[in-house]
Write a protein that holds these residues in place. Structure first.
Motif, PDB file in Angstrom:
ATOM      1  N   GLU A 126       4.842  -6.654   8.180  1.00 37.15           N
ATOM      2  CA  GLU A 126       3.584  -6.246   7.561  1.00 37.15           C
ATOM      3  C   GLU A 126       2.713  -5.471   8.547  1.00 37.15           C
ATOM      4  OE1 GLU A 126       2.990  -6.349   4.307  1.00 37.15           O
ATOM      5  OE2 GLU A 126       4.973  -7.224   4.152  1.00 37.15           O
ATOM      6  N   SER A 127       2.739  -5.863   9.790  1.00 37.96           N
ATOM      7  CA  SER A 127       2.002  -5.125  10.819  1.00 37.96           C
ATOM      8  C   SER A 127       2.542  -3.699  10.933  1.00 37.96           C
ATOM      9  CB  SER A 127       2.117  -5.851  12.153  1.00 37.96           C
ATOM     10  OG  SER A 127       1.492  -5.111  13.164  1.00 37.96           O
ATOM     11  N   ALA A 128       3.853  -3.561  10.869  1.00 34.60           N
ATOM     12  CA  ALA A 128       4.468  -2.231  10.937  1.00 34.60           C
ATOM     13  C   ALA A 128       4.084  -1.390   9.727  1.00 34.60           C
ATOM     14  CB  ALA A 128       5.981  -2.370  11.035  1.00 34.60           C
ATOM     15  N   LYS A 129       4.032  -2.024   8.556  1.00 26.76           N
ATOM     16  CA  LYS A 129       3.644  -1.284   7.341  1.00 26.76           C
ATOM     17  C   LYS A 129       2.211  -0.789   7.442  1.00 26.76           C
ATOM     18  CE  LYS A 129       6.760  -3.637   4.139  1.00 26.76           C
ATOM     19  NZ  LYS A 129       6.843  -4.594   3.026  1.00 26.76           N
ATOM     20  N   VAL A 130       1.316  -1.643   7.910  1.00 26.56           N
ATOM     21  CA  VAL A 130      -0.083  -1.238   8.067  1.00 26.56           C
ATOM     22  C   VAL A 130      -0.186  -0.099   9.077  1.00 26.56           C
ATOM     23  CG1 VAL A 130      -2.357  -1.977   8.894  1.00 26.56           C
ATOM     24  CG2 VAL A 130      -1.058  -3.453   7.361  1.00 26.56           C
ATOM     25  N   SER A 131       0.543  -0.209  10.155  1.00 28.64           N
ATOM     26  CA  SER A 131       0.533   0.838  11.175  1.00 28.64           C
ATOM     27  C   SER A 131       1.050   2.153  10.608  1.00 28.64           C
ATOM     28  CB  SER A 131       1.385   0.397  12.360  1.00 28.64           C
ATOM     29  OG  SER A 131       1.380   1.375  13.354  1.00 28.64           O
ATOM     30  N   ASP A 143      -6.286   3.292   1.109  1.00 31.59           N
ATOM     31  CA  ASP A 143      -4.864   2.973   1.286  1.00 31.59           C
ATOM     32  C   ASP A 143      -4.673   1.997   2.442  1.00 31.59           C
ATOM     33  OD1 ASP A 143      -4.327   4.771  -0.747  1.00 31.59           O
ATOM     34  OD2 ASP A 143      -3.828   6.418   0.624  1.00 31.59           O
ATOM     35  N   ILE A 144      -5.403   2.244   3.514  1.00 30.95           N
ATOM     36  CA  ILE A 144      -5.314   1.374   4.687  1.00 30.95           C
ATOM     37  C   ILE A 144      -5.830  -0.021   4.343  1.00 30.95           C
ATOM     38  CG2 ILE A 144      -6.128   1.013   7.049  1.00 30.95           C
ATOM     39  CD1 ILE A 144      -6.246   4.125   7.263  1.00 30.95           C
ATOM     40  N   ALA A 145      -6.944  -0.070   3.630  1.00 33.33           N
ATOM     41  CA  ALA A 145      -7.508  -1.364   3.231  1.00 33.33           C
ATOM     42  C   ALA A 145      -6.539  -2.123   2.328  1.00 33.33           C
ATOM     43  CB  ALA A 145      -8.842  -1.162   2.525  1.00 33.33           C
ATOM     44  N   ASN A 146      -5.905  -1.421   1.399  1.00 34.54           N
ATOM     45  CA  ASN A 146      -4.934  -2.074   0.513  1.00 34.54           C
ATOM     46  C   ASN A 146      -3.718  -2.577   1.285  1.00 34.54           C
ATOM     47  OD1 ASN A 146      -6.440  -1.754  -1.822  1.00 34.54           O
ATOM     48  ND2 ASN A 146      -5.496   0.210  -2.339  1.00 34.54           N
ATOM     49  N   ARG A 148      -3.668  -3.473   4.421  1.00 36.56           N
ATOM     50  CA  ARG A 148      -4.100  -4.665   5.176  1.00 36.56           C
ATOM     51  C   ARG A 148      -4.207  -5.882   4.269  1.00 36.56           C
ATOM     52  NH1 ARG A 148      -8.811  -2.016   8.877  1.00 36.56           N
ATOM     53  NH2 ARG A 148      -7.447  -1.197  10.488  1.00 36.56           N
ATOM     54  N   LYS A 149      -4.746  -5.679   3.071  1.00 38.66           N
ATOM     55  CA  LYS A 149      -4.898  -6.788   2.121  1.00 38.66           C
ATOM     56  C   LYS A 149      -3.529  -7.349   1.743  1.00 38.66           C
ATOM     57  CE  LYS A 149      -6.646  -7.910  -2.421  1.00 38.66           C
ATOM     58  NZ  LYS A 149      -6.661  -7.389  -3.762  1.00 38.66           N
ATOM     59  N   ASP A 150      -2.590  -6.460   1.409  1.00 41.41           N
ATOM     60  CA  ASP A 150      -1.237  -6.908   1.067  1.00 41.41           C
ATOM     61  C   ASP A 150      -0.585  -7.640   2.238  1.00 41.41           C
ATOM     62  OD1 ASP A 150      -1.504  -5.754  -1.432  1.00 41.41           O
ATOM     63  OD2 ASP A 150      -0.329  -3.965  -0.935  1.00 41.41           O
ATOM     64  N   ALA A 151      -0.767  -7.093   3.442  1.00 42.50           N
ATOM     65  CA  ALA A 151      -0.194  -7.715   4.634  1.00 42.50           C
ATOM     66  C   ALA A 151      -0.776  -9.106   4.847  1.00 42.50           C
ATOM     67  CB  ALA A 151      -0.445  -6.841   5.858  1.00 42.50           C
ATOM     68  N   ASN A 152      -2.084  -9.237   4.689  1.00 44.06           N
ATOM     69  CA  ASN A 152      -2.718 -10.550   4.867  1.00 44.06           C
ATOM     70  C   ASN A 152      -2.205 -11.551   3.842  1.00 44.06           C
ATOM     71  OD1 ASN A 152      -4.244  -9.881   7.102  1.00 44.06           O
ATOM     72  ND2 ASN A 152      -6.035  -9.277   5.915  1.00 44.06           N
ATOM     73  N   GLU A 153      -2.053 -11.109   2.589  1.00 42.65           N
ATOM     74  CA  GLU A 153      -1.570 -12.010   1.544  1.00 42.65           C
ATOM     75  C   GLU A 153      -0.148 -12.500   1.844  1.00 42.65           C
ATOM     76  OE1 GLU A 153      -1.966  -9.883  -2.133  1.00 42.65           O
ATOM     77  OE2 GLU A 153      -4.147 -10.078  -2.163  1.00 42.65           O
ATOM     78  N   LYS A 154       0.718 -11.576   2.218  1.00 42.06           N
ATOM     79  CA  LYS A 154       2.107 -11.951   2.495  1.00 42.06           C
ATOM     80  C   LYS A 154       2.206 -12.832   3.737  1.00 42.06           C
ATOM     81  CE  LYS A 154       4.158  -8.045   0.140  1.00 42.06           C
ATOM     82  NZ  LYS A 154       4.880  -6.783   0.244  1.00 42.06           N
ATOM     83  N   THR A 155       1.398 -12.543   4.740  1.00 38.85           N
ATOM     84  CA  THR A 155       1.394 -13.339   5.960  1.00 38.85           C
ATOM     85  C   THR A 155       0.886 -14.754   5.674  1.00 38.85           C
ATOM     86  OG1 THR A 155       1.088 -11.369   7.315  1.00 38.85           O
ATOM     87  CG2 THR A 155       0.469 -13.469   8.303  1.00 38.85           C
TER      88      THR A 155
END
Length: 188
Positions: A126-131, A143-146, A148-155
């Motif tokens: 997820e960190s790689a996807k956000v990057s 897009d960046i906010a979304n 990050r939100k998806d990454a936080n949810e999955k994490t």
């Protein structure tokens, strides 16, 4: 049009800089051969080990080979897609080794180890996807906010599963309290 010597110097320097980093076909082939040779040497060293230590060693060798191959591809074509592929290869390699190390355990300890490994894998991916989204020039702040939100949810979900697995050996009120605490901490 007037000749601008400063512009010509900058252009020449930029051209030389980009060509200096590009690999010739011979260099590319040599790098592939080096990666293959290092992998074979690492696998050979694993033969001296026994049991799960041998499996862990082989998984490490495989991971190093995949990461090196992804990095070589990024050297040849430095773009966001290949940069993400390098990050993914690193995350997958770490996950493979961590999962293999879990085989040293049994029962709930093994399950917890596997959930922790999966959680770390999800975080890295997820960190790689956000990057990747952040570095994409066409991405918008939304897009960046979304991402990050998806990454936080999955994490959070992966962390919750690991925490919940730690509650399994408990029973009764202690288990209920443990699960309730995990739900509260990870927003489930």
């Amino acid at each position: 049009m007037k000749f601008n010597p400063k512009l010509a110097i900058v252009y020449a320097a930029a051209t030389l800089a980009t060509s200096a980093f590009a690999l010739t076909p011979a260099e590319h082939s040599a790098e592939k051969d080096r990666i293959s040779a290092e992998y074979k040497a690492a696998k050979e060293q694993c033969k001296a080990l026994k049991g799960n230590a041998k499996d862990v060693c082989e998984e490490q060798a495989k991971g190093v080979e995949k990461v090196s191959s992804a990095e070589l591809k990024y050297k040849v074509e430095p773009n966001e897609k290949n940069q993400y592929a390098v990050a993914k290869a690193k995350a997958d390699a770490d996950y493979g080794v961590a999962k293999e190390k879990c085989d040293d355990f049994s029962g709930n300890s093994k399950d917890v180890c596997q959930k922790d490994a999966k959680s770390a894998h999800v975080k890295a991916l997820e960190s790689a996807k956000v990057s990747e989204v952040r570095k994409d020039p066409s991405s918008k702040p939304g897009d960046i906010a979304n991402a990050r939100k998806d990454a936080n949810e999955k994490t959070m979900e992966a962390d919750y599963k690991a925490a919940k697995q730690r509650c399994d050996p408990l029973s009764g009120d202690a288990k209920d309290a443990c699960i309730a605490d995990a739900k509260r901490r990870f927003g489930q």
